[in-house]
Scaffold this motif. Structure first.
Motif, short mmCIF file in Angstrom:
data_model
loop_
_atom_site.label_atom_id
_atom_site.label_comp_id
_atom_site.label_asym_id
_atom_site.label_seq_id
_atom_site.Cartn_x
_atom_site.Cartn_y
_atom_site.Cartn_z
N GLN A 99 59.89 2.07 -42.44
CA GLN A 99 58.59 2.72 -42.05
C GLN A 99 58.53 3.98 -42.14
O GLN A 99 59.70 4.82 -41.50
N ILE A 100 57.65 4.65 -42.32
CA ILE A 100 57.68 6.21 -42.28
C ILE A 100 57.86 7.09 -40.97
O ILE A 100 58.30 7.90 -40.79
N GLN A 101 57.10 6.10 -39.96
CA GLN A 101 57.28 6.62 -38.53
C GLN A 101 57.62 5.38 -37.31
O GLN A 101 56.86 4.32 -37.72
N VAL A 102 58.50 5.40 -36.88
CA VAL A 102 58.83 4.45 -35.82
C VAL A 102 58.67 4.93 -34.43
O VAL A 102 58.82 6.09 -34.14
N ASP A 103 58.21 3.98 -33.62
CA ASP A 103 58.20 4.05 -32.30
C ASP A 103 59.64 4.50 -31.88
O ASP A 103 60.40 3.62 -31.56
N ILE A 104 59.98 5.74 -31.17
CA ILE A 104 61.32 6.04 -30.73
C ILE A 104 61.45 5.68 -29.19
O ILE A 104 62.44 5.84 -28.86
N GLY A 105 60.43 5.47 -28.72
CA GLY A 105 60.42 5.03 -27.18
C GLY A 105 60.26 6.25 -26.29
O GLY A 105 60.57 7.41 -26.70
N HIS A 106 60.14 6.13 -25.12
CA HIS A 106 60.03 7.09 -23.87
C HIS A 106 61.48 7.68 -23.71
O HIS A 106 61.49 9.08 -23.47
N ASP A 107 62.60 7.38 -24.08
CA ASP A 107 63.65 7.72 -24.10
C ASP A 107 64.56 7.93 -25.21
O ASP A 107 65.79 8.23 -25.30
N ALA A 108 63.77 8.01 -26.43
CA ALA A 108 64.26 8.17 -27.78
C ALA A 108 65.41 7.28 -28.11
O ALA A 108 66.59 7.95 -28.66
N ALA A 109 65.30 6.14 -27.70
CA ALA A 109 66.65 5.35 -27.86
C ALA A 109 66.57 4.55 -29.25
O ALA A 109 67.68 4.00 -29.43
N HIS A 110 65.62 4.82 -29.88
CA HIS A 110 65.75 4.33 -31.62
C HIS A 110 67.21 4.89 -32.10
O HIS A 110 67.64 5.86 -32.18
N PRO A 111 67.77 3.71 -32.87
CA PRO A 111 69.13 3.96 -33.36
C PRO A 111 69.12 5.30 -34.36
O PRO A 111 70.28 5.98 -34.40
N MET A 112 67.95 5.53 -34.85
CA MET A 112 67.80 6.52 -36.17
C MET A 112 67.73 7.82 -35.50
O MET A 112 67.98 9.16 -36.19
N THR A 113 67.31 7.93 -34.18
CA THR A 113 67.11 9.35 -33.45
C THR A 113 68.45 10.16 -33.49
O THR A 113 68.26 11.20 -34.04
N THR A 114 69.64 9.73 -33.48
CA THR A 114 70.69 10.47 -33.48
C THR A 114 71.08 11.15 -34.89
O THR A 114 71.11 12.48 -34.68
N ARG A 115 70.73 10.45 -35.84
CA ARG A 115 70.84 11.05 -37.18
C ARG A 115 69.93 12.27 -37.51
O ARG A 115 70.06 13.17 -37.88
N PHE A 116 68.70 11.81 -36.81
CA PHE A 116 67.42 13.09 -37.28
C PHE A 116 67.76 14.06 -36.33
O PHE A 116 67.59 15.31 -36.66
N MET A 117 68.34 13.77 -34.98
CA MET A 117 68.74 15.04 -34.28
C MET A 117 69.59 15.96 -34.99
O MET A 117 69.51 17.40 -34.95
#
Length: 184
Positions: A99-117
């Protein structure tokens, strides 16, 4: 420009646009995006190699989605590094490869967040190396409405709040900015 302009035609067009912008004295950044001249990671790297002055508005979520990069893909890293070295603006959203955008949650806990950061920090560090006093690195929390946004039904009921997601992305970008400053 749509995705069917490729090869030397695309390079010639992009080069002309870069030259026109330089002659007019205005900054010019080409956005990385699916369905456009920069839709393909490999082609965009070729454009960057062919045009030394080409600067980019980076939205890596399109490449993650187009490449269906659901797992850590070491093969993509060198390509991303090349593009991140040409960063002049960043679009922020997190894709999961499906999906082009996912709900990363209030605490940015989505597993892909680390990669994007990690990618955003690399882009910021590269930009900082060339930045002059007064330069600005545009950052856009680009969260589209339905059908870009994740919906629960055919009526466009979103499962996340785009404003809250934008604030999470702002916080993440501030963190990436501070890390880039420390590591530059």
């Amino acid at each position: 420009m749509n995705s069917f302009k490729i090869g030397s035609q695309a390079i010639d067009l992009l080069n002309e646009l870069v030259e026109e912008a330089a002659a007019a004295g205005i900054p010019y950044f080409v956005e990385t995006h699916r369905g456009r001249i920069t839709q393909d990671l490999h082609r965009t790297v070729d454009y960057v190699h062919a045009i030394p002055e080409l600067r980019l508005t980076i939205d890596l979520s399109h490449y993650v989605l187009a490449g269906e990069m659901v797992d850590e893909s070491e093969q993509a890293e060198p390509f991303f590094d090349i593009l991140l070295n040409r960063t002049s603006a960043l679009h922020a959203r997190v894709s999961n490869g499906q999906q082009i955008q996912v709900d990363i949650g209030h605490d940015a806990a989505h597993p892909m967040t680390t990669r994007f950061m990690r990618w955003w920090e690399k882009g910021i560090r590269s930009w900082l190396q060339e930045a002059q006093p007064g330069d600005v690195l545009p950052f856009v929390a680009e969260l589209g409405p339905p059908s870009y946004a994740i919906t629960m039904d055919n009526y466009g009921s979103e499962i996340s709040n785009r404003w809250e997601q934008a604030l999470v992305l702002k916080s993440l970008m501030e963190e990436a900015w501070h890390r880039a400053l420390r590591n530059n």
